[in-house]
Scaffold this motif. Sequence first.
Motif, PDB file in Angstrom:
ATOM      1  N   GLY A   1       2.169  -4.555  -7.397  1.00  0.00           N
ATOM      2  CA  GLY A   1       2.185  -6.287  -6.450  1.00  0.00           C
ATOM      3  C   GLY A   1       1.218  -6.815  -6.106  1.00  0.00           C
ATOM      4  O   GLY A   1       1.620  -8.172  -5.201  1.00  0.00           O
ATOM      5  N   GLY A   2      -0.322  -6.089  -5.823  1.00  0.00           N
ATOM      6  CA  GLY A   2      -1.066  -6.816  -5.453  1.00  0.00           C
ATOM      7  C   GLY A   2      -1.574  -6.722  -3.840  1.00  0.00           C
ATOM      8  O   GLY A   2      -2.465  -7.236  -3.605  1.00  0.00           O
ATOM      9  N   GLU A   3      -0.202  -6.768  -3.509  1.00  0.00           N
ATOM     10  CA  GLU A   3      -0.565  -6.474  -2.142  1.00  0.00           C
ATOM     11  C   GLU A   3      -1.103  -4.597  -1.358  1.00  0.00           C
ATOM     12  O   GLU A   3      -1.039  -4.545  -0.332  1.00  0.00           O
ATOM     13  CB  GLU A   3       0.723  -6.957  -0.982  1.00  0.00           C
ATOM     14  CG  GLU A   3       0.759  -8.453  -1.176  1.00  0.00           C
ATOM     15  CD  GLU A   3      -0.292  -9.176  -0.138  1.00  0.00           C
ATOM     16  OE1 GLU A   3      -1.246  -8.014   0.970  1.00  0.00           O
ATOM     17  OE2 GLU A   3      -1.212  -9.465  -0.781  1.00  0.00           O
ATOM     18  N   GLY A   4      -0.674  -4.582  -2.513  1.00  0.00           N
ATOM     19  CA  GLY A   4      -0.229  -2.003  -1.801  1.00  0.00           C
ATOM     20  C   GLY A   4      -1.792  -1.437  -1.955  1.00  0.00           C
ATOM     21  O   GLY A   4      -2.817  -2.631  -2.425  1.00  0.00           O
ATOM     22  N   PRO A   5      -1.853  -0.681  -2.122  1.00  0.00           N
ATOM     23  CA  PRO A   5      -3.257   0.245  -2.133  1.00  0.00           C
ATOM     24  C   PRO A   5      -4.217  -0.363  -4.018  1.00  0.00           C
ATOM     25  O   PRO A   5      -3.774  -0.151  -4.195  1.00  0.00           O
ATOM     26  CB  PRO A   5      -2.774   1.472  -1.677  1.00  0.00           C
ATOM     27  CG  PRO A   5      -1.557   1.550  -1.715  1.00  0.00           C
ATOM     28  CD  PRO A   5      -0.815   0.308  -1.808  1.00  0.00           C
ATOM     29  N   SER A   6      -5.686   0.215  -3.200  1.00  0.00           N
ATOM     30  CA  SER A   6      -6.173   0.340  -4.489  1.00  0.00           C
ATOM     31  C   SER A   6      -7.065   1.430  -4.338  1.00  0.00           C
ATOM     32  O   SER A   6      -6.970   2.038  -2.842  1.00  0.00           O
ATOM     33  CB  SER A   6      -6.598  -1.271  -4.639  1.00  0.00           C
ATOM     34  OG  SER A   6      -7.639  -1.164  -3.461  1.00  0.00           O
TER      35      SER A   6
END
Length: 182
Positions: free
Chosen positions: A19-24
């Motif tokens: 999603g792009g907003e989640g963790p990495s």
Amino acid sequence: VYFEARKMRDLFLWAAAVGGEGPSVKFLVQQVKPSSDLRLTGNCLLGSRPVVSFDPSFAGSAHGALLKELLGQIFSTPKGHPRSKPFHDHVLHFSLLGGKIVVRHYQVLPPLDAAKGSEDSLVEIGPRFSLLPVKIFGRSSGGEARSARLREMTRDCPRERDCRGLVWRRDALRQREVRLPQ
């Protein structure tokens, strides 16, 4: 997924949520064994969807559940993708052992004689490697660190262990030197 190579010796893998907003997560890639070195046979079809399998030990902690969700999003093929085949012929297996994630790749082989009622078998086709989680971030490719348990690795951290071993061996050799009486 982003690969970062440092000093032609260390390989880091950055994995971020779809999603792009989640963790990495930043991983150190270790113990890479390519298929050619292992002399593994096997062949899976191009475009076929893998079965993504996780060891039950991922459910034991919050970090394990987060890593399972993140790796599941990255390595599984969306159902109905236009370039994917409608069947599964290989398995990606993730195991959590000693704080490392061991990744193995298997091919699903149908039974040789279907009349005898034997089951499908798995044959390892490689590559095989392990991922050491270095740091978990709150946002995609950065943000504040969400993992206090994991330590930050310095640029030369994997090499520091090697250098410490060399210094220890050098000191041991010096202590063994025999001096002749004068």
